[in-house]
Write a protein that holds these residues in place. Structure first.
Motif, PDB file in Angstrom:
ATOM      1  N   GLU A 241      -8.913  13.628  -9.915  1.00  0.00           N
ATOM      2  CA  GLU A 241      -8.043  13.826  -8.763  1.00  0.00           C
ATOM      3  C   GLU A 241      -8.062  15.285  -8.350  1.00  0.00           C
ATOM      4  O   GLU A 241      -8.404  16.173  -9.151  1.00  0.00           O
ATOM      5  CB  GLU A 241      -6.617  13.355  -9.039  1.00  0.00           C
ATOM      6  CG  GLU A 241      -5.893  14.162 -10.094  1.00  0.00           C
ATOM      7  CD  GLU A 241      -4.463  13.679 -10.319  1.00  0.00           C
ATOM      8  OE1 GLU A 241      -3.630  14.525 -10.697  1.00  0.00           O
ATOM      9  OE2 GLU A 241      -4.199  12.487 -10.095  1.00  0.00           O
TER      10      GLU A 241
ATOM     11  N   SER B 150      -9.994   6.840  -8.178  1.00  0.00           N
ATOM     12  CA  SER B 150      -9.842   5.398  -8.293  1.00  0.00           C
ATOM     13  C   SER B 150      -9.138   4.763  -7.089  1.00  0.00           C
ATOM     14  O   SER B 150      -9.023   3.539  -7.027  1.00  0.00           O
ATOM     15  CB  SER B 150      -9.050   5.064  -9.563  1.00  0.00           C
ATOM     16  OG  SER B 150      -7.769   5.705  -9.516  1.00  0.00           O
ATOM     17  N   ALA B 151      -8.650   5.586  -6.173  1.00  0.00           N
ATOM     18  CA  ALA B 151      -7.866   5.048  -5.047  1.00  0.00           C
ATOM     19  C   ALA B 151      -8.779   4.557  -3.944  1.00  0.00           C
ATOM     20  O   ALA B 151      -9.959   4.890  -3.869  1.00  0.00           O
ATOM     21  CB  ALA B 151      -6.914   6.115  -4.508  1.00  0.00           C
TER      22      ALA B 151
ATOM     23  N   GLU C 141       0.842  -1.193   0.000  1.00  0.00           N
ATOM     24  CA  GLU C 141       0.000   0.000   0.000  1.00  0.00           C
ATOM     25  C   GLU C 141       0.876   1.242   0.000  1.00  0.00           C
ATOM     26  O   GLU C 141       1.805   1.351   0.811  1.00  0.00           O
ATOM     27  CB  GLU C 141      -0.904   0.027   1.234  1.00  0.00           C
ATOM     28  CG  GLU C 141      -1.996  -1.018   1.204  1.00  0.00           C
ATOM     29  CD  GLU C 141      -2.915  -0.918   2.398  1.00  0.00           C
ATOM     30  OE1 GLU C 141      -3.888  -1.682   2.449  1.00  0.00           O
ATOM     31  OE2 GLU C 141      -2.639  -0.069   3.262  1.00  0.00           O
ATOM     32  N   ASN C 142       0.571   2.134  -0.916  1.00  0.00           N
ATOM     33  CA  ASN C 142       1.267   3.417  -0.984  1.00  0.00           C
ATOM     34  C   ASN C 142       0.289   4.525  -0.628  1.00  0.00           C
ATOM     35  O   ASN C 142      -0.738   4.693  -1.296  1.00  0.00           O
ATOM     36  CB  ASN C 142       1.831   3.651  -2.399  1.00  0.00           C
ATOM     37  CG  ASN C 142       2.896   2.636  -2.759  1.00  0.00           C
ATOM     38  OD1 ASN C 142       3.655   2.196  -1.908  1.00  0.00           O
ATOM     39  ND2 ASN C 142       2.941   2.245  -4.038  1.00  0.00           N
TER      40      ASN C 142
ATOM     41  N   THR D 197     -14.229   2.496  -0.823  1.00  0.00           N
ATOM     42  CA  THR D 197     -13.939   3.271  -2.029  1.00  0.00           C
ATOM     43  C   THR D 197     -14.816   4.510  -2.049  1.00  0.00           C
ATOM     44  O   THR D 197     -15.806   4.613  -1.324  1.00  0.00           O
ATOM     45  CB  THR D 197     -14.186   2.422  -3.286  1.00  0.00           C
ATOM     46  OG1 THR D 197     -15.549   1.969  -3.282  1.00  0.00           O
ATOM     47  CG2 THR D 197     -13.242   1.223  -3.317  1.00  0.00           C
TER      48      THR D 197
ATOM     49  N   ARG E 223      -7.403  10.821  -5.333  1.00  0.00           N
ATOM     50  CA  ARG E 223      -7.776  10.236  -6.618  1.00  0.00           C
ATOM     51  C   ARG E 223      -9.087   9.483  -6.489  1.00  0.00           C
ATOM     52  O   ARG E 223      -9.360   8.847  -5.466  1.00  0.00           O
ATOM     53  CB  ARG E 223      -6.681   9.286  -7.128  1.00  0.00           C
ATOM     54  CG  ARG E 223      -5.396   9.979  -7.544  1.00  0.00           C
ATOM     55  CD  ARG E 223      -4.556   9.093  -8.439  1.00  0.00           C
ATOM     56  NE  ARG E 223      -3.326   9.759  -8.844  1.00  0.00           N
ATOM     57  CZ  ARG E 223      -2.132   9.544  -8.295  1.00  0.00           C
ATOM     58  NH1 ARG E 223      -2.027   8.648  -7.331  1.00  0.00           N
ATOM     59  NH2 ARG E 223      -1.074  10.190  -8.728  1.00  0.00           N
TER      60      ARG E 223
ATOM     61  N   GLU F 280      -3.153   3.667  -2.524  1.00  0.00           N
ATOM     62  CA  GLU F 280      -3.235   2.811  -3.712  1.00  0.00           C
ATOM     63  C   GLU F 280      -2.523   1.505  -3.423  1.00  0.00           C
ATOM     64  O   GLU F 280      -1.517   1.477  -2.715  1.00  0.00           O
ATOM     65  CB  GLU F 280      -2.598   3.501  -4.920  1.00  0.00           C
ATOM     66  CG  GLU F 280      -3.414   4.652  -5.485  1.00  0.00           C
ATOM     67  CD  GLU F 280      -2.761   5.260  -6.711  1.00  0.00           C
ATOM     68  OE1 GLU F 280      -1.553   5.000  -6.915  1.00  0.00           O
ATOM     69  OE2 GLU F 280      -3.442   5.972  -7.466  1.00  0.00           O
ATOM     70  N   ARG F 281      -3.030   0.438  -3.950  1.00  0.00           N
ATOM     71  CA  ARG F 281      -2.419  -0.884  -3.802  1.00  0.00           C
ATOM     72  C   ARG F 281      -1.687  -1.240  -5.087  1.00  0.00           C
ATOM     73  O   ARG F 281      -2.164  -0.979  -6.190  1.00  0.00           O
ATOM     74  CB  ARG F 281      -3.477  -1.945  -3.503  1.00  0.00           C
ATOM     75  CG  ARG F 281      -4.111  -1.827  -2.129  1.00  0.00           C
ATOM     76  CD  ARG F 281      -4.971  -3.038  -1.852  1.00  0.00           C
ATOM     77  NE  ARG F 281      -5.536  -3.014  -0.497  1.00  0.00           N
ATOM     78  CZ  ARG F 281      -6.752  -2.577  -0.225  1.00  0.00           C
ATOM     79  NH1 ARG F 281      -7.531  -2.117  -1.187  1.00  0.00           N
ATOM     80  NH2 ARG F 281      -7.197  -2.581   1.022  1.00  0.00           N
ATOM     81  N   GLU F 282      -0.539  -1.886  -4.908  1.00  0.00           N
ATOM     82  CA  GLU F 282       0.216  -2.389  -6.056  1.00  0.00           C
ATOM     83  C   GLU F 282       0.830  -3.731  -5.705  1.00  0.00           C
ATOM     84  O   GLU F 282       1.130  -3.999  -4.536  1.00  0.00           O
ATOM     85  CB  GLU F 282       1.307  -1.394  -6.458  1.00  0.00           C
ATOM     86  CG  GLU F 282       2.383  -1.185  -5.409  1.00  0.00           C
ATOM     87  CD  GLU F 282       3.508  -0.289  -5.881  1.00  0.00           C
ATOM     88  OE1 GLU F 282       4.292   0.151  -5.034  1.00  0.00           O
ATOM     89  OE2 GLU F 282       3.604  -0.057  -7.100  1.00  0.00           O
TER      90      GLU F 282
END
Length: 836
Positions: A800, A771-772, A738-739, A787, A769, A827-829
């Motif tokens: 954003e 979408s985050a 997670e960032n 969300t 954002r 955000e997840r990556e």
């Protein structure tokens, strides 16, 4: 009385009146003189009685008061005479007493004067003796000097010499030996002068101090103070005794930690605190005795005082605990420590009750063991056995987790009519993890439905093979009600203890483990301690975990006070400053300062450990540890599932994972929610806990957070197997990270039709954002994660919003938003993990 015309004048009755005038005052200043007659008082004189003419008042009726008879008058006269006689006696007695007191005071004054005279005479005699010795010493010095001069110059001249005080000249004449000595008259004059001066040689004043002397400076100026004279007397006394005036400086090795209080530093150097504070001031540090200094400053001060510094770290405080290996000659046999374990209501306490011949169950609420009991039993053969009766396994696990291996033998109690149950499996897991020998006691054999063979068969599934099934684990069929098999059980325990050859040194400083601790209202903190080595005595100073204390009293399992407790003896210890935890190790130290230092250090270490981030035993850390440590070849895990079938399937899948270098070890697999006992077992073994379709209860979650144990939840068995396989092989397919990209603060909350509640926000950091993912924080506590339903800038939907700008946000399926809440945007990556 009559006037000129023969009429009587107005007057008072009787002949005792005389005329007078009275001035009357009226209003408006008018006055009038009025003639009145005043009556004189008539004195009644008693008449003398008959036959007593010329006597006292009683004999003269004209002088007797009216209405007093002769007998009454005689009685009053006698009473008056008696009172006068008594008063005379009292006066004589007082005079005699006063004379006696005066004589006593005179006698005491004489005694005091006699004592003072004797004291003065003694002091004068001592002074005269000292002066005589000094005079003889001077004569000897003069004789020696004259002898030396005689050798140097044979001819002796008789020349006049002036006295030291400027007096008449003293002639020196040679005696028969040829040496010149002072005349006898000179010696007498010197003696008289010394007595007259009354110690003037040592600086004392002669005679009384007068006002003129005090104002004019006395006899020639300023006198020495009393303290100076005392110091001079002390130096003279030391010189007369042959001692040295200055003592040699003692150089000490001063242990200095990273920080130390000024007063403690002075104590360790054996210097005065005021001198240390002055030294600090000379170095530019204005500190008091209760303030702390660092090790470098302490080193400067220690070297300034001439001592040697020994730098120690905070962890060195535990070095005072005696960890010396015992000699074989000091070891003596000790009783074995047996722990009774098993499922609830399988008869653990009843079995121990039958062994002790005591009614312990009757004292427990509902017949269920509420506390850990520690008892000593003496068998018919004279062997002493120490038993531990545990209500659960939390204490047992925590002891092993803290390195306090207290039990020697585990007696696994299994009911013959109930066979193996979940807590029985737990007990087996704990016994195997502790690596202690096990004895199976098949209880309730007297019941008609008892089936001991089923118990033995069920134990095979958990790798417990009893002797009747050609195994090595001893099994005994017992009955706590009828007493059947109890002797065989004690024989099995005695045989097992002989094999173990248990020994300890009772002559060293005591050490032991806390079995149970509680806060008693009347006695304060009380700890049940099982002594493992040495002898614990009343008055010993000890440290146990993060607590310390001094043994105020020792109470054995029978409730009687004892003076000491040797190895394998359980006792209640009173005198702690706080309540320790089960499993804490007790060590006896020398001083209270050492115990306090160790306890404070351990408390700080525990706080730092709890506060440290990332201290949990995670799957990744286990993998890293397995890679760094070549000796680690097992990956321990604890599994809890919803049903027995799932638990068996997971266990079978775990057995297939691994190769010659690494394999997965299931420490415990059970059915039901994750409990605090599972967390304790995982902490002791450094293993994570896997939950399959189950969750941890509140105490377990709290224990996991506190002890840093990772709990992972799964609903698909293949995900669990894949994660464990990846951890065992060192390959994880992907790691989700997670960032955090921004933070926003809610300023206002609006209600919008067809949308719900919308938060008017200000982006305080980063970017927001659409979408985050978002989290809602209230007082730094996450209360929602989800969300965004909408992200608007003014009336437009935007992708954003930058930092410092205002926007509107609405959460998906969540409306409990308030002003001052903080929105965390992240955000997840997925990050691919590669081989190291």
């Amino acid at each position: 009385m009559s006037d000129s015309d023969g009429k009587k004048t107005l007057g008072l009755r009787g002949g005792g009146s005389r005329p007078g005038q009275v001035k009357q005052s009226f209003s408006h200043g008018r006055t009038k003189n009025v003639v009145v007659e005043t009556k004189r008082k008539r004195v009644v004189v008693p008449k003398p009685a008959a036959g007593k003419a010329g006597g006292a008042a009683g004999g003269d009726p004209s002088r007797r008061p009216a209405g007093i008879t002769d007998s009454e008058m005689e009685r009053r006269l006698k009473a008056l005479q008696v009172a006068k006689a008594r008063e005379a006696e009292d006066a004589a007695k007082r005079a005699a007493d006063e004379k006696a007191r005066e004589e006593e005071r005179a006698r005491r004054r004489e005694e005091i004067d006699a004592k003072e005279r004797a004291e003065r005479e003694r002091e004068e005699a001592l002074k005269a003796k000292a002066e005589e010795e000094e005079r003889k010493k001077r004569e000897a010095e003069v004789a020696a000097e004259r002898a030396r001069q005689e050798k140097a110059k044979p001819a002796v001249t008789t020349a006049p010499q002036q006295d030291a005080d400027g007096g008449a000249q003293t002639a020196r004449v040679p005696n028969k030996s040829g040496l010149a000595t002072p005349r006898k008259i000179d010696r007498e004059r010197d003696d008289q002068k010394g007595r007259a001066s009354k110690g003037r040689d040592d600086g004392r004043r002669a005679g009384k101090l007068t006002l003129n002397q005090a104002l004019s400076g006395g006899e020639g100026g300023r006198h020495r103070s009393m303290a100076a004279m005392k110091r001079k007397q002390e130096r003279a006394r030391q010189k007369a005794m042959g001692g040295t005036e200055t003592r040699e400086k003692v150089v000490r090795d001063v242990q200095v930690p990273e920080t130390i209080v000024v007063q403690e530093l002075a104590n360790r150097m054996a210097e005065r605190v005021a001198d240390v504070v002055k030294a600090l001031m000379n170095n530019g540090l204005m500190l008091t005795q209760n303030q702390s200094i660092d090790a470098d400053t302490a080193e400067l001060i220690v070297e300034e005082f001439g001592h040697k510094i020994v730098r120690v770290s905070d962890a060195d405080v535990e070095d005072v605990i005696d960890s010396v290996q015992d000699d074989e000659g000091d070891l003596e046999s000790r009783p074995p420590v047996i722990t009774i374990m098993g499922h609830v209501d399988h008869g653990k306490t009843s079995l121990l009750d039958a062994i002790r011949n005591a009614k312990v169950v009757a004292g427990e609420a509902g017949g269920i063991t509420q506390h850990i009991g520690a008892y000593q039993v003496t068998t018919d053969d004279g062997a002493v056995l120490s038993f531990l009766d545990t209500p659960g396994h939390a204490a047992f696990t925590s002891m092993r987790a803290r390195g306090a291996q207290v039990t020697d033998i585990v007696v696994l109690v299994v009911a013959a009519d109930d066979a193996v149950m979940p807590q029985t499996i737990e007990a087996i897991a704990h016994a195997k993890a502790a690596e202690v020998p096990m004895i199976v006691a098949i209880n309730k054999i007297d019941k008609p439905e008892a089936n001991p063979d089923k118990v033995r068969t069920d134990l095979l599934q958990h790798e417990v093979i009893v002797e009747k099934m050609s195994g090595e684990v001893q099994d005994v069929e017992v009955s706590a009600i009828s007493g059947q098999g109890l002797n065989e059980l004690l024989e099995s325990i005695a045989l097992q203890s002989e094999i173990l050859e248990l020994k300890a040194n009772p002559k060293r400083a005591a050490s032991g483990a806390v079995i149970e601790a509680q806060l008693d209202v009347g006695r304060g903190p009380v700890a049940t301690v099982l002594v493992q080595n040495g002898t614990l005595q009343q008055g010993d100073i000890f440290v146990v975990g993060e607590q310390w204390g001094k043994v105020r009293a020792l109470i054995d399992d029978k409730g009687e006070r004892v003076k000491e407790a040797g190895p394998s003896v359980p006792v209640e210890v009173l005198g702690l400053n706080g309540t320790p935890e089960a499993g804490d190790v007790l060590n006896v130290v020398d001083t209270e300062a050492q115990a306090r230092e160790i306890a404070e250090y351990r408390e700080q270490q525990a706080k730092d450990k709890r506060a440290a981030a990332g201290a949990a035993t995670t799957l990744d850390q286990l993998l890293a540890k397995a890679k760094d440590d070549e000796n680690v070849s097992e990956l321990p895990i604890v599994v809890k599932a919803d049903v027995q079938g799932s638990a068996e399937a997971i266990g079978q899948a775990m057995e297939k994972i691994g190769n010659d270098e690494v394999r997965v070890r299931v420490l415990h697999s059970g059915v039901g929610a994750i409990t605090e006992s599972d967390i304790g077992l995982a902490e002791a073994s450094g293993a994570p806990v896997f939950g399959f379709n189950v969750r941890a209860n509140a105490p377990a979650r709290a224990a996991a957070n506190q002890k840093g144990v990772e709990i992972r939840y799964y609903s698909v068995i293949y995900d669990l197997v894949d994660d464990v396989k990846a951890a065992a092989s060192g390959l994880l397919s992907a790691e989700v990270r997670e960032n955090f990209i921004g933070y926003a603060e809610i300023k206002e909350v609006f209600k919008v039709s067809n949308v719900g509640k919308v938060a008017g926000c200000l982006v305080t950091e980063g970017v927001a954002r659409r979408s985050a993912g978002v989290r809602l924080l209230r007082d730094n506590v996450v209360i929602h994660e989800g969300t965004l339903k909408t992200l608007k800038r003014f009336k437009d939907e935007v992708a954003e919003v930058q930092s410092g700008q205002e926007c509107g946000m609405a959460f998906e399926n969540y409306d409990d938003i308030r002003p001052a809440d903080v929105i965390e945007i992240f955000e997840r990556e997925e990050v691919e993990r590669t081989l190291a």
